[in-house]
Motif scaffolding. Structure first.
Motif, PDB file in Angstrom:
ATOM      1  N   GLU A  98      85.789  24.092  35.862  1.00 19.32           N
ATOM      2  CA  GLU A  98      85.254  24.048  34.203  1.00 19.32           C
ATOM      3  C   GLU A  98      85.093  22.944  33.554  1.00 19.32           C
ATOM      4  O   GLU A  98      84.747  23.262  32.699  1.00 19.32           O
ATOM      5  CB  GLU A  98      85.996  25.809  34.133  1.00 19.32           C
ATOM      6  N   ASN A 105      80.632  28.227  33.753  1.00 20.94           N
ATOM      7  CA  ASN A 105      81.319  29.723  31.899  1.00 20.94           C
ATOM      8  C   ASN A 105      80.559  28.379  31.595  1.00 20.94           C
ATOM      9  O   ASN A 105      79.014  29.086  30.287  1.00 20.94           O
ATOM     10  CB  ASN A 105      82.166  28.728  32.073  1.00 20.94           C
ATOM     11  N   GLU A 106      79.700  27.336  32.236  1.00 18.62           N
ATOM     12  CA  GLU A 106      78.885  26.475  30.916  1.00 18.62           C
ATOM     13  C   GLU A 106      77.692  26.760  31.265  1.00 18.62           C
ATOM     14  O   GLU A 106      76.733  26.825  30.414  1.00 18.62           O
ATOM     15  CB  GLU A 106      79.123  24.947  31.692  1.00 18.62           C
ATOM     16  N   ASN A 109      76.387  29.830  29.302  1.00 15.45           N
ATOM     17  CA  ASN A 109      76.215  29.867  27.911  1.00 15.45           C
ATOM     18  C   ASN A 109      75.071  29.460  27.876  1.00 15.45           C
ATOM     19  O   ASN A 109      74.035  29.710  26.693  1.00 15.45           O
ATOM     20  CB  ASN A 109      76.883  28.620  27.813  1.00 15.45           C
ATOM     21  N   ASN A 377      81.370  36.364  29.827  1.00 13.65           N
ATOM     22  CA  ASN A 377      82.567  35.376  29.674  1.00 13.65           C
ATOM     23  C   ASN A 377      83.768  35.351  29.411  1.00 13.65           C
ATOM     24  O   ASN A 377      84.363  34.520  30.011  1.00 13.65           O
ATOM     25  CB  ASN A 377      81.338  34.220  28.702  1.00 13.65           C
ATOM     26  N   SER A 378      83.990  35.991  28.763  1.00 14.21           N
ATOM     27  CA  SER A 378      85.310  36.805  29.042  1.00 14.21           C
ATOM     28  C   SER A 378      86.178  37.210  30.244  1.00 14.21           C
ATOM     29  O   SER A 378      87.697  36.903  30.402  1.00 14.21           O
ATOM     30  CB  SER A 378      85.174  37.829  28.003  1.00 14.21           C
ATOM     31  N   TYR A 380      84.755  36.736  32.948  1.00  8.85           N
ATOM     32  CA  TYR A 380      85.113  35.457  33.958  1.00  8.85           C
ATOM     33  C   TYR A 380      85.904  34.545  33.783  1.00  8.85           C
ATOM     34  O   TYR A 380      86.547  33.748  34.836  1.00  8.85           O
ATOM     35  CB  TYR A 380      83.572  34.746  34.148  1.00  8.85           C
ATOM     36  N   ALA A 381      85.973  34.088  32.222  1.00 11.58           N
ATOM     37  CA  ALA A 381      87.160  32.947  31.845  1.00 11.58           C
ATOM     38  C   ALA A 381      88.535  34.167  32.218  1.00 11.58           C
ATOM     39  O   ALA A 381      89.461  33.067  33.037  1.00 11.58           O
ATOM     40  CB  ALA A 381      87.644  33.343  30.557  1.00 11.58           C
TER      41      ALA A 381
END
Length: 456
Positions: A98, A105-106, A109, A377-378, A380-381
């Protein structure tokens, strides 16, 4: 003691010390030979004072600690296992790097931001084109990430095939050396160098898979898998083979080559590189793919459901935005949307507002993953963090096992390794003994000459 007996005593001393010096030279020559075990002569005396005495070499023994060798092999199981997993996990971590602008993630967004931009200007062609581009990039990286994970599985499968070939080579070598060692032992010959070679073969096999081994009375080593199934008994072998498994993407299962039942041994092999690659292929990557598929399928389902409740530029109800799919490798923007951006249902009503685009953009904040506890997103994080944690665990494990193994190897070298200083001292000592035997030989020769002169 007669003069002839004295001469024989001197001869035995010369031969014994000459052998000891030759052995010392061999030790020095092999100081850098991997797996070489220092050898030393065992002197013994014979005869009696009245009939004559002498010295000879009873045997040449290897200076080693049997238990230490077993410990090193056991630790090789752990090192091989951690090495295989660490290498594969490093490749997986690269897939989900990332640090660049092309990570999931990018791109997620950007995808959500594009919906927010469209909600502010629902009729804008630039915003619609940008949304389709961001969506296609997101779908593409999901597909490529899935394909690259499958490539890791394929690489692990190829490694497994190579390791089976290597293991069979070691198994064959051990059996061959068993036969030679048993024959030499029976003939009272010196098998020490062959035993060293066999120890190296056992060490090589230990890096591939875990096993137990026992030594017979004829010095043969018998090797068994953890469930007691034999690999080597004497000079006989049971080589490993591979069988494609249709239920597991035709990946290889480990079997015995000549087993008609083809009983699968995957769960029998629990350590070594073979076990590491089996776990990566059938466990780690499978779990990562499942998590990635869940994320992609949930994004597709949530976006499509909201998109179908809005209206496009033609005041028609929206269709699917993504092609329906349940796995990441099938994630694609709908063909209708890609060909005509006016079919994006950005409006919540027929009044060409941007309400539906705003609602789709707001999906990023919905708790839809992990049973309604995480956003996309969380989730995936957490997924990326899990990969990083798995790799960190393997790195720590490998460092731990490697440090212990190095300590064991250093300890073995302290016992079995060649010390030039010690060998030089031994050489001087054997040289002194040789010179003493030579002087005794001269004394005996002079005594015989004196006796012969007396007879004349």
């Amino acid at each position: 003691m007669s003069a002839i007996s004295l001469l024989n005593t001197a001869k035995d001393g010369l031969l014994a010390h000459q052998t000891a010096m030759n052995l010392t030279g061999s030790n020095i020559t092999n100081v850098d030979t991997p797996g070489y075990t220092r050898q030393r002569p065992v002197f013994s005396s014979w005869g009696s004072v009245d009939k004559g005495t002498g010295v000879g070499i009873e045997k040449i023994e290897r200076v080693y600690d049997r238990f230490l060798g077993v410990q090193i092999n056991d630790k090789m199981h752990d090192v091989g296992y951690s090495e295989a997993k660490k290498g594969a996990l490093e490749n997986i971590e690269i897939i989900f790097n990332e640090s660049s602008s092309s990570g999931i993630n990018e791109l997620l967004n950007r995808f959500w931001s594009s919906w927010e931009d469209l909600s502010a200007n629902p009729a804008g062609q630039v915003e619609r084109d940008a949304l389709v581009s961001a969506s296609q990039n997101l779908a593409s990286v999901f597909r490529s990430s899935s394909d690259e994970l499958v490539s890791v599985q394929n690489d692990a499968n190829a490694e497994i095939a190579g390791l089976i070939h290597q293991a069979n080579g070691y198994i064959s070598d051990i059996a061959d050396l068993n036969g030679k060692i048993a024959a030499i032992k029976t003939g009272k010959g010196d098998a020490n160098n062959l035993i060293d070679k066999r120890a190296e073969a056992l060490k090589g096999l230990a890096g591939i898979l875990d096993f137990q081994h026992l030594e017979d009375s004829d010095a043969s080593v018998n090797v068994f898998l953890s469930n007691g199934m034999p690999l080597v008994i004497g000079d006989r072998t049971w080589e490993l083979g591979l069988k494609e498994n249709p239920a597991n993407s035709f990946f290889y299962d480990v079997v015995f080559r000549d087993d008609p039942a083809e009983e699968v041994l995957n769960n029998v092999v629990t350590k070594g590189k073979l076990a590491g690659f089996l776990e990566v292929r059938d466990d780690k990557v499978v779990n990562y793919l499942s998590d990635l598929d869940s994320l992609a399928a949930s994004i597709i389902a949530e976006v499509n459901a909201q998109h179908q409740s809005g209206y496009d530029m033609g005041h028609n109800l929206g269709g699917v935005f993504f092609e329906p799919a349940t796995v990441a490798r099938d994630m694609r923007v709908s063909t209708d949307i890609a060909e005509d951006v006016n079919k994006i249902a950005a409006s919540e009503t027929v009044n060409d507002d941007g309400g539906n685009a705003e609602l789709i953009g707001a999906i990023k904040d919905k708790l839809v993953m992990n049973g309604g506890t995480s956003t996309f997103n969380s989730y995936y994080a957490s997924f990326v963090g899990k990969i990083g944690q798995d790799l960190a665990d393997e790195e720590r494990g490998l460092d731990h096992h490697t440090n212990i193994m190095n300590q064991l190897i250093n300890k073995r070298e302290g016992i079995s390794g060649v010390s030039i200083d010690e060998e030089m001292i031994n050489l001087a000592r054997y040289q002194l003994g040789y010179n003493s035997a030579a002087r005794l030989c001269n004394v005996a020769d002079e005594l015989i000459d004196t006796l012969l002169n007396l007879v004349r």
